[in-house]
Design an enzyme around this catalytic site. Sequence first.
Site, PDB file in Angstrom:
ATOM      1  N   HIS A 328       0.880  -1.146  -0.010  1.00 17.86           N
ATOM      2  CA  HIS A 328      -0.061   0.066   0.149  1.00 17.86           C
ATOM      3  C   HIS A 328       0.909   1.120  -0.063  1.00 17.86           C
ATOM      4  O   HIS A 328       1.592   1.489   0.886  1.00 17.86           O
ATOM      5  CB  HIS A 328      -0.894   0.165   1.259  1.00 17.86           C
ATOM      6  CG  HIS A 328      -1.867   1.256   1.284  1.00 17.86           C
ATOM      7  ND1 HIS A 328      -3.179   1.174   0.793  1.00 17.86           N
ATOM      8  CD2 HIS A 328      -1.730   2.640   1.870  1.00 17.86           C
ATOM      9  CE1 HIS A 328      -3.717   2.345   0.821  1.00 17.86           C
ATOM     10  NE2 HIS A 328      -2.869   3.044   1.794  1.00 17.86           N
ATOM     11  N   CYS A 329       0.819   1.959  -1.221  1.00 17.40           N
ATOM     12  CA  CYS A 329       1.462   3.124  -1.293  1.00 17.40           C
ATOM     13  C   CYS A 329       1.048   4.479  -0.517  1.00 17.40           C
ATOM     14  O   CYS A 329      -0.190   4.834  -1.211  1.00 17.40           O
ATOM     15  CB  CYS A 329       2.006   3.451  -2.638  1.00 17.40           C
ATOM     16  SG  CYS A 329       3.285   4.661  -2.949  1.00 17.40           S
ATOM     17  N   VAL A 330       1.683   4.835   0.450  1.00 13.79           N
ATOM     18  CA  VAL A 330       1.065   6.075   1.042  1.00 13.79           C
ATOM     19  C   VAL A 330       1.073   7.328   0.090  1.00 13.79           C
ATOM     20  O   VAL A 330       0.222   8.291   0.105  1.00 13.79           O
ATOM     21  CB  VAL A 330       1.580   6.193   2.484  1.00 13.79           C
ATOM     22  CG1 VAL A 330       0.905   7.481   3.138  1.00 13.79           C
ATOM     23  CG2 VAL A 330       1.482   5.036   3.375  1.00 13.79           C
TER      24      VAL A 330
END
Length: 502
Positions: A328-330
């Site tokens: 999950h890329c913030v």
Amino acid sequence: MVNNNNKNNKINDRENEENEKNKKKDKIYENKIGINENNNENNNYQNENFIYTSGDSNDTQEGDISEIQEESTNENNKKLKKRKIKKTKSLYFYKCVTGPDKLFFIVTQIFILVPSLFFEIKLVPISLEISKKLEISNYIITLTLLVFIFYNLYKCAFTNPGIITRNNIEESKKDKIKLTKLQATKKALKKFITSGMDEIANDDPISSSSDFSDSDDDDQDEQGGSSSARNSFENSGDFIVEMEQPTNSNNNNSNNNNNNNKNRNRNNNNNNNNNNNNKNQSKYKEIQIGDSDFKYKCKFCITCGLYREPRSFHCSTCNNCVENFDHHCVWIGNCIGRRNYREFFYFITTTLIYALYLLSMSIVFLNQIVNTTESPANKINNNNINSNSSNHNSSNDLNEKFEKSINNILYALRTTSGGLCIFIIIFGFIMSLLLGFLVSYHIRLTLSNKSTIEDFKKIFENQINPYDKGWLFNLKIKLFNFNNSNNNININNNNTNNNINS
């Protein structure tokens, strides 16, 4: 004869009263406990036999069981609220899907736009002093890279990463409520049975409640009471309750109670062991990947209500199971999965190229600024040198040139263009360093056809990766979506084969 008839009539009256009270108790079970709501799930508990030694049923009030049931259902409802199924946190708008965290996504756009605006407005015009073609090429290259960067950024941020559709949440909630009601009936019956056994152990209810002095009449009364109890509690539909008539001696009562407790505990232990085995068996499904010996364990996701497909994981931020989940890329605000990994890789590579380009051109512009500007101190020194040209030595020339260059650099840094050049050089160096490590890491993962979470958890550490088909074929799969059908299987279907060809 008249006395015997009167006694028989009294016995029959007592039997009728007991039958009516037992019928009322059965209605309490059916109405308040909800025994008959789910007949399929009731079969799981029909194998549990409770042995109950009963005395006079008049000692028990009708409201006891319902009160026990209400207390147990309240406890289970509190547990159910704690385990309440959470909805997905992803945001949907037509075909656009994105994650819940958008603050860092805005910060990412600011990091790209602010240096670009400074570079285009203030620094690119300096290239006109060097060459007209250099100015035009700077505009074309920077704008082209920005278009590629924002195209891949928005496509990655608003594309469905491969979210697996959940099972019906409302049905799973109803099933949980039904299970809690059945568990509540089980607890209520256990409490009711154990409380009745404790009362029997203390005294003999039937012998103390008898109104007759003759032994023959007492035997008839005991036989009538036992038969009515058996008739009233016979196979209630969910639990099999066996009624046994106690003897007159207290020693026999205590021995029977101890034996009954032991038997009940054994049955409960066996049922608990069977339930634990069933839970462990249903928690995972093993699937063989292709022709290799690798067996992939597909875990059951409680939140989504399904078995996760191979290489799929549950994202705690978005609260979804994602196909080929990478991470999950913030900074993008979305999960990186099967459908948007290519855009993510293109985004970080184009951003790295753009950062290196800004870094190199800022160094060129800073050199041009230093060479074209002259500090006031150097002008004064030049006038002094011209007046004293006769005393000028070659050794002093090197020192004077070094001092001039330092003065020009310091003076150039004080100007707006020079300060912006230094800012972009520092910013570009940091971004190039960080993105360089990130891009090189994902290049290594792409060539071996692994994901970030698989590499982090070291799933293929002690064995060969069954998905690795060579670096050229892996590039086609990861970056060009060529024959990307690793998970083309419905693991939640009972008719599916356990052999997946990768």
